[in-house]
Design a protein around this motif. Structure first.
Motif, mmCIF file in Angstrom:
data_model
loop_
_atom_site.group_PDB
_atom_site.id
_atom_site.type_symbol
_atom_site.label_atom_id
_atom_site.label_comp_id
_atom_site.label_asym_id
_atom_site.label_seq_id
_atom_site.Cartn_x
_atom_site.Cartn_y
_atom_site.Cartn_z
ATOM 1 N N GLU A 21 0.848 -1.190 0.000
ATOM 2 C CA GLU A 21 0.000 0.000 0.000
ATOM 3 C C GLU A 21 0.888 1.248 0.000
ATOM 4 O O GLU A 21 1.893 1.313 0.708
ATOM 5 C CB GLU A 21 -0.865 -0.022 1.271
ATOM 6 N N ALA A 22 0.497 2.226 -0.796
ATOM 7 C CA ALA A 22 1.311 3.434 -0.901
ATOM 8 C C ALA A 22 1.280 4.214 0.402
ATOM 9 O O ALA A 22 0.237 4.275 1.068
ATOM 10 C CB ALA A 22 0.784 4.308 -2.038
ATOM 11 N N PRO A 23 2.386 4.813 0.787
ATOM 12 C CA PRO A 23 2.394 5.601 2.028
ATOM 13 C C PRO A 23 1.473 6.815 1.957
ATOM 14 O O PRO A 23 1.086 7.366 2.981
ATOM 15 C CB PRO A 23 3.862 6.014 2.179
ATOM 16 N N SER A 24 1.110 7.230 0.762
ATOM 17 C CA SER A 24 0.202 8.376 0.644
ATOM 18 C C SER A 24 -1.235 7.994 0.985
ATOM 19 O O SER A 24 -2.083 8.866 1.157
ATOM 20 C CB SER A 24 0.265 8.947 -0.770
ATOM 21 N N SER B 17 -5.883 8.132 -4.983
ATOM 22 C CA SER B 17 -4.429 7.892 -4.893
ATOM 23 C C SER B 17 -3.659 9.049 -5.514
ATOM 24 O O SER B 17 -4.220 9.874 -6.244
ATOM 25 C CB SER B 17 -4.072 6.586 -5.612
ATOM 26 N N PHE B 18 -2.377 9.062 -5.239
ATOM 27 C CA PHE B 18 -1.468 10.029 -5.842
ATOM 28 C C PHE B 18 -0.479 9.295 -6.751
ATOM 29 O O PHE B 18 -0.079 8.162 -6.474
ATOM 30 C CB PHE B 18 -0.687 10.791 -4.768
ATOM 31 N N ASP B 19 -0.096 9.984 -7.816
ATOM 32 C CA ASP B 19 0.968 9.462 -8.687
ATOM 33 C C ASP B 19 2.251 9.238 -7.903
ATOM 34 O O ASP B 19 2.900 8.213 -8.040
ATOM 35 C CB ASP B 19 1.267 10.478 -9.801
ATOM 36 N N ALA B 20 2.622 10.240 -7.139
ATOM 37 C CA ALA B 20 3.877 10.171 -6.386
ATOM 38 C C ALA B 20 3.580 10.504 -4.936
ATOM 39 O O ALA B 20 2.837 11.434 -4.646
ATOM 40 C CB ALA B 20 4.893 11.155 -6.954
ATOM 41 N N ASP B 21 4.158 9.731 -4.029
ATOM 42 C CA ASP B 21 3.985 9.992 -2.604
ATOM 43 C C ASP B 21 4.854 11.157 -2.152
ATOM 44 O O ASP B 21 4.520 11.873 -1.229
ATOM 45 C CB ASP B 21 4.376 8.751 -1.793
ATOM 46 N N THR B 22 5.983 11.279 -2.791
ATOM 47 C CA THR B 22 6.980 12.276 -2.396
ATOM 48 C C THR B 22 7.517 12.956 -3.644
ATOM 49 O O THR B 22 7.759 12.295 -4.661
ATOM 50 C CB THR B 22 8.142 11.601 -1.644
ATOM 51 N N GLU B 23 7.698 14.232 -3.563
ATOM 52 C CA GLU B 23 8.318 14.961 -4.681
ATOM 53 C C GLU B 23 9.394 15.883 -4.124
ATOM 54 O O GLU B 23 9.172 16.605 -3.140
ATOM 55 C CB GLU B 23 7.261 15.785 -5.425
ATOM 56 N N LEU B 24 10.541 15.844 -4.777
ATOM 57 C CA LEU B 24 11.639 16.710 -4.379
ATOM 58 C C LEU B 24 11.331 18.139 -4.827
ATOM 59 O O LEU B 24 10.892 18.356 -5.964
ATOM 60 C CB LEU B 24 12.915 16.211 -5.043
ATOM 61 N N VAL B 25 11.562 19.098 -3.948
ATOM 62 C CA VAL B 25 11.277 20.509 -4.263
ATOM 63 C C VAL B 25 12.575 21.283 -4.464
ATOM 64 O O VAL B 25 12.656 22.160 -5.319
ATOM 65 C CB VAL B 25 10.428 21.148 -3.143
#
Lengths: 861, 362
Positions: B30-33, B306-314
């Protein structure tokens, strides 16, 4: 070109086998006559047994020749020895007893071994003449074989000349042998020619009373699987495992890569996925150095362990010492891999090849150096092309490949033989790996940028100063740049490593040889970077390295580790060998002096066939702390060298002319291991409080290469333990693998088809289970709450690899193709345990390659 | 002894092989998001770095997503929270150096943790509220270990928390973990990870430098700035509806917020909506005594879909600010009603900002 030199000592002359008799040896098959189309190959003596000289005859200074009739079975054993021409005085019985223990390679009809019967003359000669009659002539014995094996070449033309004068013109007998007696002490030119083989000329200087026995290997025309072996070096170690180039290039699952083939030998653990590191007898990685022509190869493998940085085609055989090695080597707690570039072909023609497979493409050219007489060269280059397909595969919304993974390497050596006594080789090598990727799908993502680049030069000089003295000198210098950046973690090191080695070998007496040498390592280096703080040995999970303050590295220093050694090789009896030595190492970085005494011994319980040899070794081995620990150790008290007290005991048993069994037990005690723990003030410090012990056993059943087959089964049972903090219980080392089994073989099917298989079974790697998760708000992720350290294992690893080779030979060139089917039954071997985000669920995960058909094509001339 | 650099190379190789699908590093967890249990999303310190003699306030953001937001609003579960602190400059400077102290602290708590009387407890050692105050000692820098490799001299404070959908119990016998347990009040049975979260937050105090929390200026949904206007009916959300310009509908959620309305969708070809945190690039401060700027990243969470990405670098220290740091939201395939979306913005030194909004899937 194979050229093996074996000299008989004076005592061996007593019962010197009269090779000239070979011409009268005939094979008499006891089976029905063969058809005219099937060739019958006579038996070949592989194990000679020395007869007891009858005491009354010796007292009376009697000598004799006993002619025997020997019946030999399909296994090469002598079933009956009958005296044909009795001479009395106890000679007949002595010769009969000795010959009954001979071992032969059996006669063959086609591929099938058959019984045979031959005549054999056993000559009894006194150790020295009763009167001091000075021997003024020399004897030259030649054995001509196919390079890379022991297959004799019968009918090879032999011309022996002296200053342009033809002394002898003959052909080798059915055993590939030829002997010339009563030669004046002088330098002779020996020329060999045989159909299907490259001609070869060699010069040999004979001194008075010398009995020179040369084994010369002829290279097949348009062959790429030959091996050049410069004689059999006397064993100085308890165990030396040697893999010939033919074996190296045909081991399945390695794509013909020499240094990857070492991983199939006993004592070598299966490395972690995609690392390719050498883990030997339960020691840590980077404690088994790899040398090529004396040059230390710090990063042996290209990115991900796909292939080694030195192509197989450039190498001679590889010697691997899993432990208790000679004092010639140091700075290693594990084993040593010692490889050498091969000598160039000296037939005055150009050779080369081009090869391409799924991973890389390579070319090699070899021949005389234009305009420079007597110098030959080999040049090779290789470049990977994985960037063509891996780059696009990695690109995605959150991943951008700025520079797809690519590696290349190149080598050039030139050599020259000034005379039969002196030889020089010089050259340069370079290798380079690069990869740059930008990923923004994770906090610990960002830019991943790696560069590993090395350029080096090397020179080897060998001189046989006299019949008693030999000098070996090597020097190498290499500039290396290692760069790694992952997010805010960065590391850069630029070094200029220089290694100088020299060894003088001097035979003090027929049974005592002294070797002295030096081994200098100098490396000015500049290291900068920002590394995550090492949380200490046995530390719990600290999460992403970007969320803890890093340690800045900025050090410009000079690594200087001179060493000297002396070694005495004594053979108190014809069956016993004792090698004792001592090595002194100084490490400038730590100011430490290390003295390492070592002792190895071998004893032939049975010198005749089947030979049984007991072997044992014990000694101290040191390795200075790693560069990272040294650079990050800001304490005022320098670290000591890590130490291993290695002990081994084993036996080698010859089972037949081709098959040998080796069993060896080892027990190593480690101390002064670099650890990191909390000092009384509560600060983390590097120290030498780590200890360990490793024990186990290795078994190797090996079929030595013949003209069709080679293979071995190796098994290692071992246990490796460590204690990093005093008072803590000992626990299994991270890389401990209880069972390591490898079975491999390669068989030439005929019509230039070769089929090989390799099967491996290895105990699963240890891991520390996570009993839950702890949320770090700083990293916005969970950390693993460790269960008992290294308390569980992954499922066992097993894999089958299959390799098929096919060659097509043409007049001036040949084509080859191979298919290396890696992981033939597509076993998903787990390499790690993958957890979900909060460590509440887990499953084994494979990071190894799935079934991969690696196809390669090669053309050569 | 592990060799850090060699291990890093191996890690890099593994990451690459996994990224390329070469090694089959598939992940069907399961995704962390995905929020469907009790979760802690962030702890925001204010100020973001400690100052000697100054009290920092920690604000805990957690979500109990065991039930859907609509139901949770009607029947929220009782959540107990406990903070344990007072750990400054522990041995090794790592969080686990605090465990002996925490064990001693737990021994002084009431077995039912929330019944512990806070009178007489020094500030910064214990609390049962979402917020926690850390009085940073005035001598934290002088008592901090000084390592020659440190880019800057610093002291470090740790605060540990436990969030429990049940009853918190003191467990001084837990010596290598947070000494608190979460049990069912009726049966005494231990709660699992879906009902119990333990964690810690780190507060660095730098000598001569401060860290600021990253600034989350706003959230955009499909390129439309969200207006957290209160509403009583869909008609009250006209301004947001106008801003959306037909990209999506807008309605009034049960919690009286104007929220985008999206249809449920199943199968291929479903629309996806970019959730984009507006970040001031200057939030990426320069690291003390280093040329590089700090790492910023955003995490995305949703109670449904759901989200495509759980984490995104800024912001990356090497590449700099990354403008394309949003993540696409995929609505669930059913009419979920109110879906809560959360975005946290984090820096590598513990600074954080939190934003959330609702989406109506109907």
């Amino acid at each position: 070109m194979k050229r093996s030199r074996l000299r008989r000592g004076p005592c061996a002359a007593l019962l010197l086998l009269d090779l000239s008799l070979s011409a009268s040896v005939r094979a008499e098959s006891l089976t029905p006559p063969p058809s005219a189309s099937v060739e019958v190959v006579p038996p070949e003596l592989t194990q000679f047994v020395e007869a007891h000289y009858p005491e009354p005859a010796e007292q009376q200074r009697l000598e004799a020749d006993v002619v025997l009739s020997l019946e030999i079975d399909e296994n090469g054993g002598v079933t009956r020895a009958t005296v044909v021409e009795p001479v009395g005085n106890g000679f007949d019985e002595a010769a009969q007893a000795a010959a009954s223990a001979f071992q032969f390679r059996p006669a063959r009809r086609g591929d099938r071994p058959i019984k045979s019967k031959i005549l054999y003359r056993y000559s009894f000669r006194l150790r020295s003449a009763p009167v001091e009659e000075k021997v003024t002539t020399a004897t030259l014995s030649l054995s001509v074989v196919v390079a890379g094996g022991k297959v004799p070449i019968a009918g090879a033309k032999v011309r022996v000349g002296q200053r342009g004068r033809l002394i002898a013109n003959a052909v080798t007998d059915t055993n590939g042998r030829f002997q010339l007696r009563d030669l004046e002490p002088a330098r002779y030119d020996i020329t060999l020619e045989a159909d299907g083989f490259e001609p070869y000329t060699v010069a040999e200087t004979l001194s008075a009373a010398e009995e020179a026995a040369l084994t010369l290997g002829l290279v097949e025309k348009s062959s790429d699987t030959t091996v050049i072996v410069h004689g059999e070096r006397p064993t100085r170690e308890v165990t030396r495992r040697t893999i010939s180039r033919r074996e190296l290039s045909l081991v399945p699952g390695t794509s013909g890569d020499a240094l990857r083939a070492i991983q199939n030998l006993p004592g070598v653990a299966r490395p972690p996925a995609l690392s390719g590191v050498l883990v030997v007898r339960g020691s840590a990685d980077r404690t088994t150095p790899v040398f090529v022509d004396g040059m230390w190869i710090a990063n042996v493998y290209h990115f991900g362990g796909l292939s080694s940085v030195i192509p197989t085609e450039m190498l001679d055989e590889i010697n691997f010492y899993p432990g208790n090695f000679s004092v010639r080597y140091g700075r290693a707690l594990g084993g040593v891999v010692d490889a050498h570039f091969r000598e160039t072909r000296q037939d005055g023609r150009y050779h080369g090849f081009a090869q391409v497979d799924l991973i890389d493409a390579r070319v090699l050219l070899e021949g005389p150096v234009p305009g420079v007489s007597g110098w030959n060269f080999i040049g090779a280059a290789r470049r990977s092309h994985v960037d063509a397909w891996l780059g696009p595969l990695l690109n995605g919304r959150d991943t951008y490949v700025a520079a797809a993974p690519v590696y290349y390497d190149y080598q050039f050596i030139a050599d020259h033989r000034f005379s039969e006594r002196s030889y020089i080789r010089a050259g340069f090598i370079g290798y380079d790996d690069r990869f740059k990727l930008i990923s923004k799908g994770a906090a610990f993502g960002g830019q991943l940028d790696t560069v590993s680049s090395t350029v080096g030069i090397g020179i080897v000089y060998q001189n046989r100063l006299s019949n008693k003295a030999k000098l070996d000198l090597t020097f190498s210098a290499a500039r290396s740049h290692q760069h790694l950046q992952i997010s805010s973690v960065a590391f850069d090191i630029v070094s200029l490593g220089m290694i100088g080695r020299g060894e003088l070998e001097y035979r003090l007496q027929p049974r005592a040889t002294l070797r002295v040498g030096y081994d200098l390592l100098m490396a000015p280096y500049d290291v900068t970077g920002r590394l995550p703080e090492d949380a200490g040995s046995n530390a719990p999970d600290v999460g992403s390295p970007v969320t803890t303050p890093g340690q800045k590295l900025d050090r410009d220093a000079f690594f200087f580790v001179p060493a000297a050694y002396a070694e005495m090789d004594m053979r108190p009896t014809s069956r016993a060998q004792i090698v004792s030595g001592v090595r002194y190492d100084y490490t400038r970085e730590t100011g430490r002096h290390d003295i390492a005494p070592r002792l190895t011994a071998r004893y032939d319980l049975r010198s005749g066939f089947p030979k049984t040899t007991l072997k044992a070794g014990s000694g101290l081995f040191f390795q200075a702390p790693g560069l990272i620990e040294t650079a990050l150790n800001h304490d005022h008290s320098p670290l000591r060298s890590q130490r291993s007290f290695q002990n081994s005991l084993g036996v080698e048993q010859q089972l037949s002319g081709q098959v040998k069994l080796s069993v060896e037990g080892f027990f190593n005690l480690l101390d002064n291991l670099v650890s990191r723990s909390v000092d009384p003030r509560g600060d983390l410090r590097y120290n030498n409080e780590g200890k360990g012990r490793i024990f186990g056993s290795e078994v190797m059943l090996r079929y030595e290469p013949d003209d069709r087959f080679f293979g071995w089964v190796s098994y290692t049972l071992s246990r490796s333990e460590r204690t990093w903090v005093p008072g803590e219980p000992s626990r299994l080392f991270d890389l401990d693998q209880t069972h390591i089994l490898t079975a491999l073989g390669s068989y030439e099917l005929g019509k230039n088809w070769t089929l090989g298989m390799r099967f491996r079974y290895v105990t699963g790697n240890l891991f520390t289970p996570c009993s839950g998760g702890l949320f770090s708000s700083t990293g916005t992720s969970y950390l693993c709450v460790n269960g008992p350290l290294n308390s569980e294992r992954l499922p066992p690893f097993h894999q089958l690899d299959i390799r098929v080779d096919k060659r097509w030979k043409f007049k001036d060139f040949s084509l080859g193709a191979y298919l290396d089917l890696i992981n033939a039954y597509n076993r998903k071997n787990p390499d790690l345990i993958q957890y979900n985000y909060d460590f509440s669920a887990s499953k084994p995960q494979s990071a190894s390659l799935p079934i991969i058909p690696s196809l390669g094509l090669r053309g050569e001339f | 002894m592990k060799h850090g650099i060699a291990f890093s190379f191996r890690l890099a190789a593994l990451a690459i092989s996994c990224a390329g699908g070469v090694a089959g590093c598939d992940n069907d967890f399961e995704a962390p998001s995905q929020l469907d249990s009790l979760r802690v999303l962030a702890v925001r310190p204010e100020p973001a770095s400690g100052r000697p003699g100054v009290t920092s306030k920690l604000a805990l953001t957690f979500v109990d997503a065991q039930a859907r937001p609509d139901e949770a609003a009607l029947h929220p579960r009782e959540i107990q929270i406990a903070w344990l602190g007072g750990c400054h400059n522990p041995p090794t400077r790592q969080y686990f150096g605090c465990f002996p102290l925490l064990s001693q602290l737990a021994a002084r708590l009431s077995p039912r943790v929330v019944e512990t009387k806070t009178e007489g407890v020094p500030p910064g050692f214990f609390a049962t509220t979402p917020d926690f105050e850390i009085p940073v000692p005035s001598d934290i820098l002088t008592k901090a270990a000084s390592m020659p490799g440190d880019p800057v001299h610093f002291g470090v404070s740790y605060a540990f928390f436990a969030v429990c959908a049940g009853e918190l119990r003191a467990r001084p016998d837990f010596v290598n973990r947070v000494p608190l347990d979460c049990v069912d009040p009726a049966s005494g049975a231990a709660r699992d990870h879906r009902d119990f979260v333990t964690g810690y937050t780190t507060l660095y105090t730098y000598d001569g430098f401060d860290n600021e929390n990253p600034v989350l200026e706003g959230l955009r949904f499909n390129d439309v700035a969200l207006d957290p206007a209160q509403c009583e009916s869909d008609d009250d959300c006209a301004s947001l509806r106008d801003a959306a310009g037909g990209a999506f509908d807008v309605g009034c959620s049960p919690s009286h917020q104007c929220a985008p309305v999206v249809p449920p969708c199943a199968g291929k070809g479903c629309p996806k909506y970019l959730v984009y945190p507006e970040v001031d690039p200057s939030s990426a401060e320069r690291m003390p005594n280093e040329a590089a700027t700090e790492i910023l990243w955003s995490n995305y969470y949703t109670t449904d879909g759901s989200f495509d990405a759980d984490t995104e670098l800024v912001n990356d220290p090497a590449s700099g600010f990354i403008a394309d740091h949003g993540s696409f939201f995929h609505p669930p395939p059913y009419a979920a009603g109110t879906v809560s979306l959360w975005v946290t913005l984090n820096d590598q030194r513990g600074g954080a900002a939190v934003g959330s909004f609702e989406v109506l899937v109907r």
